[in-house]
Design a protein around this motif. Structure first.
Motif, PDB file in Angstrom:
ATOM      1  N   HIS A  25       0.827  -1.208   0.000  1.00 27.71           N
ATOM      2  CA  HIS A  25       0.000   0.000   0.000  1.00 27.71           C
ATOM      3  C   HIS A  25       0.859   1.254   0.000  1.00 27.71           C
ATOM      4  N   TRP A  49      -8.731   1.346   1.104  1.00 23.84           N
ATOM      5  CA  TRP A  49      -7.876   0.284   1.640  1.00 23.84           C
ATOM      6  C   TRP A  49      -7.668   0.472   3.141  1.00 23.84           C
ATOM      7  N   GLN A  50      -7.387   1.702   3.553  1.00 24.57           N
ATOM      8  CA  GLN A  50      -7.204   1.972   4.984  1.00 24.57           C
ATOM      9  C   GLN A  50      -8.477   1.678   5.773  1.00 24.57           C
ATOM     10  N   SER A 108      -6.597   4.342  -1.833  1.00 23.43           N
ATOM     11  CA  SER A 108      -5.831   4.298  -0.578  1.00 23.43           C
ATOM     12  C   SER A 108      -6.748   4.478   0.620  1.00 23.43           C
TER      13      SER A 108
END
Length: 528
Positions: free
Chosen positions: A388, A507-508, A504
């Protein structure tokens, strides 16, 4: 009983990375600098020449003071060595747009030296690492960040100095020293109020972890001690201006909501899609012969201080933007309350800053540093975090390319990003290795499966397509369209990078929700 591994000394390697990056920064001294250079020079003159109660009312220059008081005090301290070097630097009127070599050298060196705070912040984390390879990678991600080099040491700002305070604060929080961690964070907010986006995470975590679980009276005592520590910080910062009856003026400067939803160069966030959708709908409705009234100010004019409005979609106010930030932040706030674990704190703060970046009001592209730099600290924790971070750091850095628009700086930003990407790839692929049980040889964790690669084929295609976006913006657009649609290349960079930024953020969020499910499952098993 086996002894735990002894961590190699952190100080020599940390200083080596810092001094090496400083040498690169020295080479960048003659490069282009933005109007922020004159902004900070004027603040040196303003704080040096005027009494404190006039700092937030002066209009000698268009670059009025709009940072909190601690940063003004910082400029005030810097103004004294500046005045010894060249008195014109701190001359309020004669120094306007002063560009002598003395001011260039002084301001460039002030940023380099202030990065010692960043070194301090990253060293708190590096010294706890048990392997030299992990130490080097963290230092590479933070001290050699190409984004920081571009923004601070070419474009010109003090982000490294401010991020150093953030890392120091998070370092104390991860160590369980909540009182000093909260105190440092309060100081950071009084340096730059935009860091307050993570304040809800700090408040919920500190209240739950530091105050609760110690009984009513002891918990209340801890709450009052923390409140007193934070109160001292804000009283030191804003007290003098409150005494002179200027708090409303200070707040007006700190929160100029009239600047509009987006900056002249759109930050790659959610609002890029909102703006483009509005324009597409307006175009379709015009073709269908609907009476569409054009706004008086356009998002594509690229003017600082413009306050454009939408044609079709509902208008967005600062209150709506704030509500979206808080709502998207709720998952990490809930987790911080239910499971206040120190090891998750950095991840929660980074997610909070990601929410602020995606949905905040008048966000600058540089604000991605608020979560990209701290994520470099935990990128070595797992292979998924490494994947990531590798993706995000490249997208974030590329989104700042338009800040350096002069031809002579073009090779600099390209080389910085290319070298850093190669170093990240080499370092991360050598760190995350599979050890075969039947062999002493190490094999890289780069297999045919997507899970075993540092970057999958989808992410790889996305990153490679950045080259197409860059070639179009730098060469093909002007060749095909000439002077038409001058804002389109910037819009394309913002739109394309916004896709990566939203990925992002998602994903977090997924990692936070997944860790919540894991913690709940463990808690249930404990009581079965």
């Amino acid at each position: 009983m086996s002894q735990p591994p002894i961590a190699p000394s952190s100080a020599p390697v940390a200083w080596w990375f810092f001094l090496t990056s400083s040498c690169i920064k020295l080479l960048l001294i003659p490069t282009y600098h933005s109007t922020d250079f004159e902004v900070h020079r004027h603040w040196l003159a303003l704080t040096h020449s005027l009494p404190l109660h006039q700092w937030y009312t002066d209009i000698t220059s268009e670059w009025t003071l709009d940072y909190p008081p601690f940063f003004a005090y910082f400029e005030f301290l810097l103004s004294y060595p500046a005045s010894f070097l060249d008195s014109t630097i701190v001359d309020l009127r004669d120094g306007l747009w002063y560009s002598a070599p003395s001011v260039l050298l002084f301001q460039r060196f002030s940023v380099i030296i202030s990065d010692l705070v960043l070194l301090t912040g990253v060293w708190i984390f590096v010294r706890k690492q048990t392997t030299l390879s992990k130490k080097k990678l963290v230092l590479l991600f933070v001290l050699w960040s190409p984004s920081l080099l571009i923004v601070d040491h070419v474009h010109f700002q003090y982000n490294g100095f401010l991020l150093g305070w953030l890392l120091v604060s998070m370092g104390f929080m991860v160590q369980g020293r909540d009182l000093i961690g909260g105190f440092v964070f309060a100081c950071l907010i009084c340096f730059k109020h935009l860091f307050a986006v993570a304040a809800p995470v700090y408040f919920v975590y500190i209240f739950r972890h530091y105050c609760c679980g110690y009984g009513v009276w002891r918990g209340m005592k801890r709450f009052l001690v923390m409140g007193f520590a934070v109160g001292v910080v804000f009283a030191s910062a804003f007290g003098p201006f409150l005494y002179h009856g200027q708090m409303s003026q200070v707040l007006k400067r700190l929160f100029p909501f009239g600047r509009g939803l987006c900056h002249a160069y759109w930050a790659p966030n959610f609002w890029v899609f909102y703006i483009i959708l509005d324009k597409i709908l307006a175009f379709i409705l015009k073709k269908l012969q609907f009476n569409i009234q054009e706004p008086t100010a356009s998002f594509t004019r690229g003017l600082v201080g413009d306050s454009p409005t939408f044609t079709v979609l509902p208008q967005v106010s600062p209150a709506i933007s704030l509500a979206m930030v808080i709502l998207t932040m709720l998952p990490c706030l809930v987790q911080a309350w239910r499971f206040p674990r120190q090891r998750h704190f950095i991840r929660w703060v980074c997610y909070a800053y990601s929410c602020g970046f995606l949905f905040g009001w008048h966000v600058h592209e540089k604000a991605s540093l608020h979560f990209v730099i701290p994520l470099g600290i935990i990128a070595i924790d797992s292979f998924q975090d490494a994947k990531h971070y590798f993706f995000l750091s490249i997208v974030s850095c590329y989104s700042m390319f338009p800040l350096l628009f002069e031809p002579k700086e073009y090779p600099i930003k390209v080389i910085l990003l290319a070298i850093h990407s190669i170093l990240m790839w080499s370092g991360l692929t050598s760190l995350f290795l599979k050890i075969s049980p039947n062999s002493v040889h190490r094999k890289p964790r780069l297999g045919k499966n997507q899970e075993d690669r540092l970057i999958g084929w989808i992410g790889g295609c996305y990153l490679l397509s950045l080259l197409a976006v860059e070639i179009w913006g730098q060469f093909l657009h002007a060749y095909i369209f000439g002077d038409m649609l001058p804002f389109f290349p910037l819009m394309l960079v913002s739109l394309y990078c916004a896709i990566g930024m939203i990925y992002s953020w998602a994903w977090q969020l997924r990692v936070i929700l997944k860790s919540t499910d894991t913690l709940i499952s463990k808690k249930r098993k404990k009581f079965i």
